[in-house]
Enzyme design. Structure first.
Site, PDB file in Angstrom:
ATOM      1  N   THR A  73       0.829  -1.197   0.000  1.00 44.13           N
ATOM      2  CA  THR A  73       0.000   0.000   0.000  1.00 44.13           C
ATOM      3  C   THR A  73       0.868   1.254   0.000  1.00 44.13           C
ATOM      4  O   THR A  73       1.934   1.265   0.603  1.00 44.13           O
ATOM      5  CB  THR A  73      -0.890   0.017   1.253  1.00 44.13           C
ATOM      6  N   ARG A 101     -12.789  -9.822   0.631  1.00 42.83           N
ATOM      7  CA  ARG A 101     -12.389  -8.994   1.772  1.00 42.83           C
ATOM      8  C   ARG A 101     -12.199  -7.542   1.328  1.00 42.83           C
ATOM      9  O   ARG A 101     -11.549  -7.251   0.332  1.00 42.83           O
ATOM     10  CB  ARG A 101     -11.078  -9.532   2.336  1.00 42.83           C
ATOM     11  N   VAL A 102     -12.788  -6.628   2.071  1.00 42.14           N
ATOM     12  CA  VAL A 102     -12.563  -5.205   1.827  1.00 42.14           C
ATOM     13  C   VAL A 102     -11.644  -4.691   2.924  1.00 42.14           C
ATOM     14  O   VAL A 102     -11.908  -4.887   4.107  1.00 42.14           O
ATOM     15  CB  VAL A 102     -13.893  -4.415   1.844  1.00 42.14           C
ATOM     16  N   ASP A 104      -9.016  -1.467   4.553  1.00 40.48           N
ATOM     17  CA  ASP A 104      -9.262  -0.109   5.036  1.00 40.48           C
ATOM     18  C   ASP A 104      -9.012   0.954   3.976  1.00 40.48           C
ATOM     19  O   ASP A 104      -9.597   2.042   4.042  1.00 40.48           O
ATOM     20  CB  ASP A 104      -8.362   0.185   6.240  1.00 40.48           C
ATOM     21  N   THR A 124      -0.982   2.659   6.232  1.00 43.92           N
ATOM     22  CA  THR A 124      -0.646   1.349   5.686  1.00 43.92           C
ATOM     23  C   THR A 124      -0.537   0.382   6.871  1.00 43.92           C
ATOM     24  O   THR A 124      -0.392   0.805   8.009  1.00 43.92           O
ATOM     25  CB  THR A 124       0.686   1.359   4.913  1.00 43.92           C
ATOM     26  N   GLY A 127      -5.197  -3.440   7.895  1.00 46.11           N
ATOM     27  CA  GLY A 127      -6.397  -2.682   7.599  1.00 46.11           C
ATOM     28  C   GLY A 127      -7.524  -2.916   8.578  1.00 46.11           C
ATOM     29  O   GLY A 127      -8.291  -2.000   8.905  1.00 46.11           O
TER      30      GLY A 127
END
Ligand code: ASP
Length: 228
Positions: A73, A101-102, A104, A124, A127
């Site tokens: 990230t 999966r979602v 942050d 980063t 999440g």
């Protein structure tokens, strides 16, 4: 399927009344906006990393898989000379996650939050911890109350520590066994990079009128996430 998802997010902001598009609908929207959809986003490096993981893990034991996970990230904030603030978090998300999966990064207030009256914060690292504490929102609210970016981030990290109660998420010292890092800038150009744990990988990049540099991050907890 898009190599530059943050640009698709910007199109959602610029051309729709919505805040979030996900999954197939998001891809269809990207195609409509003229983005190229590629069948495989892997690089040679990520393909090899995936192969290593595939060889090590049994897909039925997601929670027990504690091998080092790959992250990828980038969070970036900017403030102009006039004090306009911007922020972006772009990511492939946690590697080898359960499909669907979602994380942050796309969630406003979790992995990224910008208020042009105050400043910006983003993250980063793990999440799920940010989703649980809406840490980026908290950081910007702390700055609104007058906190320096560093103190605002430390407050959010303390909240994450307080909210981390599940045993599987704690190391031998009873502290979180994961890393989270925050990148914060205020409307006046004050900035901070603050991590849960310090160390050689805890640096952040700053570019000001004096030029670019990569200072060490401040951090909340001595030692390492693994408890050392
Ligand atoms: N925060 C990202 C996620 O949870 C991972 C990362 O920072 O690399 O998806």
């Amino acid at each position: 399927g898009v190599r530059t998802p943050s640009l698709v997010a910007r199109e959602v902001m610029a051309h729709t009344d919505h805040h979030l598009l996900v999954g197939e609908g998001a891809q269809r929207f990207a195609r409509q906006m003229g983005f190229t959809i590629v069948p495989d986003l892997n690089t040679e490096h990520s393909r090899r990393e995936w192969l290593k993981w595939k060889q090590k893990t049994d897909p039925e034991h997601y929670l027990d898989f504690d091998d080092e996970r790959a992250y990828g990230t980038i969070h970036c904030n900017g403030v102009t000379a006039k004090g306009d603030v911007a922020g972006v978090t772009t990511t492939s998300g946690l590697a080898w996650k359960i499909p669907g999966r979602v994380g942050d990064s796309p969630i406003l207030g979790a992995g990224n939050f910008v208020d042009n009256a105050v400043g910006a914060g983003g993250s980063t690292g793990r999440g799920e911890a940010n989703l649980f504490s809406l840490a980026s929102f908290l950081i910007v609210e702390e700055m609104r109350r007058g906190a320096h970016p560093k103190d605002a981030a430390l407050t959010a990290l303390k909240r994450i520590v307080a909210n981390t109660v599940e045993k599987r998420l704690l190391n031998g010292r009873g502290k979180p066994n994961f890393q989270v890092k925050f990148y914060v800038v205020s409307k006046t150009g004050q900035h901070a990079g603050v991590a849960l744990y310090g160390g050689s990988d805890a640096t952040y990049a700053v570019c000001a009128a004096s030029g670019p540099r990569t200072p060490a991050m401040d951090y909340l907890i001595e030692g390492t996430a693994s408890g050392g």
